[in-house]
Write a protein that holds these residues in place. Structure first.
Motif, PDB file in Angstrom:
ATOM      1  N   LEU A  28      22.700 -11.479 -15.372  1.00 37.55           N
ATOM      2  CA  LEU A  28      22.825 -11.290 -16.812  1.00 37.55           C
ATOM      3  C   LEU A  28      22.545 -12.599 -17.530  1.00 37.55           C
ATOM      4  CD1 LEU A  28      23.667  -9.157 -18.965  1.00 37.55           C
ATOM      5  CD2 LEU A  28      26.021  -9.971 -18.696  1.00 37.55           C
ATOM      6  N   ILE A  29      21.601 -12.568 -18.481  1.00 36.25           N
ATOM      7  CA  ILE A  29      21.214 -13.764 -19.230  1.00 36.25           C
ATOM      8  C   ILE A  29      21.628 -13.611 -20.694  1.00 36.25           C
ATOM      9  CG2 ILE A  29      19.276 -15.208 -19.985  1.00 36.25           C
ATOM     10  CD1 ILE A  29      17.694 -14.161 -17.580  1.00 36.25           C
ATOM     11  N   ASP A  30      22.224 -14.656 -21.268  1.00 35.66           N
ATOM     12  CA  ASP A  30      22.575 -14.625 -22.691  1.00 35.66           C
ATOM     13  C   ASP A  30      22.766 -16.062 -23.177  1.00 35.66           C
ATOM     14  OD1 ASP A  30      23.698 -12.176 -24.646  1.00 35.66           O
ATOM     15  OD2 ASP A  30      24.392 -14.164 -25.220  1.00 35.66           O
ATOM     16  N   THR A  31      22.604 -16.244 -24.476  1.00 31.30           N
ATOM     17  CA  THR A  31      22.793 -17.583 -25.056  1.00 31.30           C
ATOM     18  C   THR A  31      24.257 -17.868 -25.369  1.00 31.30           C
ATOM     19  OG1 THR A  31      22.345 -16.671 -27.248  1.00 31.30           O
ATOM     20  CG2 THR A  31      20.482 -17.639 -26.067  1.00 31.30           C
ATOM     21  N   LYS A  32      25.092 -16.810 -25.389  1.00 28.04           N
ATOM     22  CA  LYS A  32      26.494 -16.972 -25.771  1.00 28.04           C
ATOM     23  C   LYS A  32      27.382 -17.124 -24.535  1.00 28.04           C
ATOM     24  CE  LYS A  32      25.909 -14.271 -30.011  1.00 28.04           C
ATOM     25  NZ  LYS A  32      26.258 -13.010 -30.717  1.00 28.04           N
ATOM     26  N   LYS A  33      28.058 -18.248 -24.484  1.00 26.28           N
ATOM     27  CA  LYS A  33      28.910 -18.549 -23.335  1.00 26.28           C
ATOM     28  C   LYS A  33      30.072 -17.567 -23.215  1.00 26.28           C
ATOM     29  CE  LYS A  33      31.422 -22.443 -21.264  1.00 26.28           C
ATOM     30  NZ  LYS A  33      31.825 -23.866 -21.453  1.00 26.28           N
ATOM     31  N   ALA A  39      31.812 -11.050 -19.193  1.00 24.79           N
ATOM     32  CA  ALA A  39      31.105 -10.220 -18.208  1.00 24.79           C
ATOM     33  C   ALA A  39      31.358 -10.725 -16.795  1.00 24.79           C
ATOM     34  CB  ALA A  39      29.605 -10.222 -18.507  1.00 24.79           C
ATOM     35  N   GLY A  40      31.342 -12.043 -16.635  1.00 23.50           N
ATOM     36  CA  GLY A  40      31.564 -12.625 -15.313  1.00 23.50           C
ATOM     37  C   GLY A  40      32.954 -12.356 -14.766  1.00 23.50           C
ATOM     38  N   GLU A  41      33.947 -12.302 -15.677  1.00 25.17           N
ATOM     39  CA  GLU A  41      35.331 -12.043 -15.261  1.00 25.17           C
ATOM     40  C   GLU A  41      35.546 -10.586 -14.857  1.00 25.17           C
ATOM     41  OE1 GLU A  41      37.686 -13.222 -18.561  1.00 25.17           O
ATOM     42  OE2 GLU A  41      37.214 -15.357 -18.357  1.00 25.17           O
TER      43      GLU A  41
END
Length: 449
Positions: A28-33, A39-41
Motif C-alpha cells: 500500500l502506497i500513500d503520502t500520508k503517514k 493500515a499497517g496496524e
C-alpha cells in the motif's frame, strides 16, 4: 499474487482488507503517514510512504513483479498518471479510479488501454447505477443483477405479514414448490450475524433476507413478503453533485419524473441547461417549507446525494415522515453505512465501498467472473464459469460435500436463469452463483478449479 495499491483512503483500505482474506502479497502506497500507520496496524500488508507517480517509489515497491496495480487516490490525475507509469515499468494489469464519468462513457473511443490503463472505475457512476437499479426493483433494499437480469439478487426485511414468517426454509419450499427464488443469506433483526440458510432455518419477523431470483421471481417475492406492490415514477433528488446529475440524467432517460433540488444557484442553472427533461429547483433541501412547496409527499422516492452524510440521512428521514415510500441516502462515513435499517432509511449507499467491491472482482482467482459483497452482511456472492474438468461438473448438488457456510444461489445456462435444488446437475459451461461466508471462499473455489 503481488498487488500494489496506491491510496490508503477508504477505498484503498477496504480493498486491502478484502484482499487480506486472500493471503495476497499487498503493498500500500500513500503520502500520508497516519493513513499508512492505521493500515499497517490493522492489516498484514507492506506500506510505503511516498507519491505513487514517483518512479523511485514504484521501483521500491517492485512494480515490475506486480500482477496488478490499483490507483485509488482521491486525485483522478494522480491515478491515471500512476497507472500509465506502472504499466510501463512492468505491471501486468492496471486499474485507475476516476471521477469524470465521461471517461467511462468514452472509454473505447479514447483508448485508455493503449496508453496503459486496463480498467477504469468511477465511484460516482457505480453509485448512480446502483440507485437506478434500486428504483427499478421497487420494494427491495439491495439488488444485484447477473447476466442482464437472468438472475437477480434481492434483499428485503420480513414484515409480520410475510407468509413464510415462522416457517422453515424446507416448509416454505414444500408449500410453494413452483417459485422462482431461493434465500441465500439471513441477518437476524438487531444482530450482526450472517446466516447461510439450510432447510431447517426458520424465517422470523424482522429478518433481513437476501434472495436469488430467476425471471418472475421478484413479483412472486413481493406477493409472499407482504409488501404492497407499487411503481416508482416520481423521484426527488437532493444535491447536484456528479452522482446527482448522472442519476437524474439516467432516470430521465428511463422515463422517470425527476425533480432535482440544488442549493447553489450557478450549479442549479448549469444543471437546468444540461437536464432539459428534469425540473431543477434552486433551494436548500434541508428546508421543510421548500420540500413541502415541491410536494415531497407526492414523491415515490427521495434520493439524497449531497456532499454531507448527515444532511443526506436527516433529509431522508424527513422524506420518510412525509410518506415517501423509498429513500436512498449517500453516506461517506463507513460507520453510518452499518446503520441503514435501524435508522429508518431504506438504503444507504457508500460509493467508496461500491468501488472497492467492484475492483475486487478483477482480482479473484480461478474462474470467478463476478463478485459482490452483500450490504451490511458478512457474505460474498461469487459467479463462476464451470469448466469441463471442474470437480463439480456433471455432479448432482446433493452429492457434493459443499461447505455448510455456502449455498448455490442460481445457475445460468445459455441465457436462462435457474434456481438449483439438490437434484440439479451442474454442467460444463454453466455460470453458477454461490453465496458464502468469507472463510469458505477458498474451499468453494476448489470445487470450480
Amino acid at each position: 499474487m503481488k498487488i500494489i495499491i496506491a491510496g490508503a483512503g477508504e477505498v484503498g483500505f477496504h480493498l486491502a482488507k478484502l484482499l487480506s482474506y486472500e493471503s495476497q502479497e499487498i503493498t500500500l502506497i500513500d503520502t500520508k503517514k497516519d493513513s499508512l500507520a492505521y493500515a499497517g496496524e490493522h492489516l498484514d500488508i507492506k506500506t510505503i510512504k511516498g507519491d505513487a507517480t514517483s518512479i523511485t517509489i514504484l521501483k521500491e515497491a517492485r512494480i515490475d513483479t506486480a500482477a496488478l496495480f490499483i490507483a485509488v487516490t482521491s486525485s483522478e490525475t494522480t491515478n491515471i498518471t500512476a497507472g500509465v507509469i506502472a504499466k510501463q515499468l512492468g505491471a501486468k494489469r492496471t486499474i485507475a479510479r476516476i471521477s469524470n464519468t465521461e471517461f467511462i462513457d468514452n472509454k473505447e473511443a479514447v483508448g485508455f488501454s493503449k496508453f496503459g490503463i486496463d480498467e477504469l472505475i468511477s465511484p460516482e457512476s457505480l453509485a448512480a447505477s446502483e440507485i437506478e437499479l434500486l428504483l427499478n426493483q421497487y420494494g427491495f433494499n439491495d439488488t444485484y443483477e447477473f447476466e442482464d437480469g437472468a438472475l437477480t439478487m434481492l434483499g428485503l426485511r420480513l414484515s409480520r405479514t410475510a407468509t413464510f414468517v415462522g416457517k422453515t426454509v424446507k416448509e416454505a419450499a414444500d408449500i410453494y414448490p413452483e417459485l422462482h427464488f431461493i434465500p441465500i443469506a439471513i441477518q437476524r433483526y438487531a444482530t450482526q450475524y450472517t446466516i447461510i440458510p439450510r432447510g431447517d432455518t426458520q424465517f422470523k419477523e424482522g429478518d433481513k433476507v437476501v434472495f436469488m431470483t430467476s425471471k418472475g421471481g421478484d413479483v412472486e417475492l413481493f406477493e409472499l413478503s407482504g409488501k404492497v406492490k407499487s411503481q416508482i415514477k416520481n423521484v426527488m433528488i437532493l444535491g447536484g453533485s456528479k452522482i446527482g446529475y448522472k442519476t437524474a440524467r439516467d432516470l430521465c432517460q428511463s422515463k422517470f419524473n425527476v425533480k432535482l433540488v440544488e442549493s447553489k444557484r450557478p450549479v442549479a442553472e448549469d444543471l437546468a441547461d444540461r437536464l432539459p427533461n428534469a425540473l431543477v429547483i434552486c433551494g436548500d433541501g434541508r428546508n421543510v417549507e421548500i420540500l413541502d412547496e415541491e410536494n415531497i409527499s407526492d414523491m415515490d422516492a427521495f434520493i439524497s446525494v449531497t456532499g454531507n452524510s448527515e444532511t443526506n440521512i436527516m433529509s431522508c428521514l424527513l422524506a420518510k415522515s412525509k410518506g415517501v415510500k423509498k429513500t436512498i441516502a449517500l453516506v461517506e462515513n463507513m460507520d453510518y453505512y452499518q446503520l441503514s435499517q435501524s435508522i429508518g432509511i431504506d438504503t444507504l449507499i457508500n460509493k467508496k465501498l461500491l468501488a472497492a467491491n467492484n475492483i475486487f472482482r478483477y482480482i479473484r482467482k480461478g474462474e470467478v467472473v463476478a463478485m459482490t459483497k452483500l450490504t451490511n452482511m458478512n457474505a460474498e456472492l461469487l459467479e463462476f464459469v464451470v469448466k469441463s474438468n471442474s470437480k463439480i461438473t456433471n455432479k448432482l448438488i446433493k452429492d457434493l460435500n459443499f461447505p455448510r457456510s455456502a449455498i448455490f444461489g442460481g445457475v445460468i445456462r445459455g441465457e436462462k436463469g435457474m434456481i438449483p435444488l439438490g437434484s440439479f446437475k451442474i454442467e460444463a459451461g454453466d455460470r453458477v452463483v454461490v453465496c458464502c461466508l468469507p472463510r469458505s471462499i477458498s474451499e468453494v473455489e476448489a470445487f470450480f478449479s
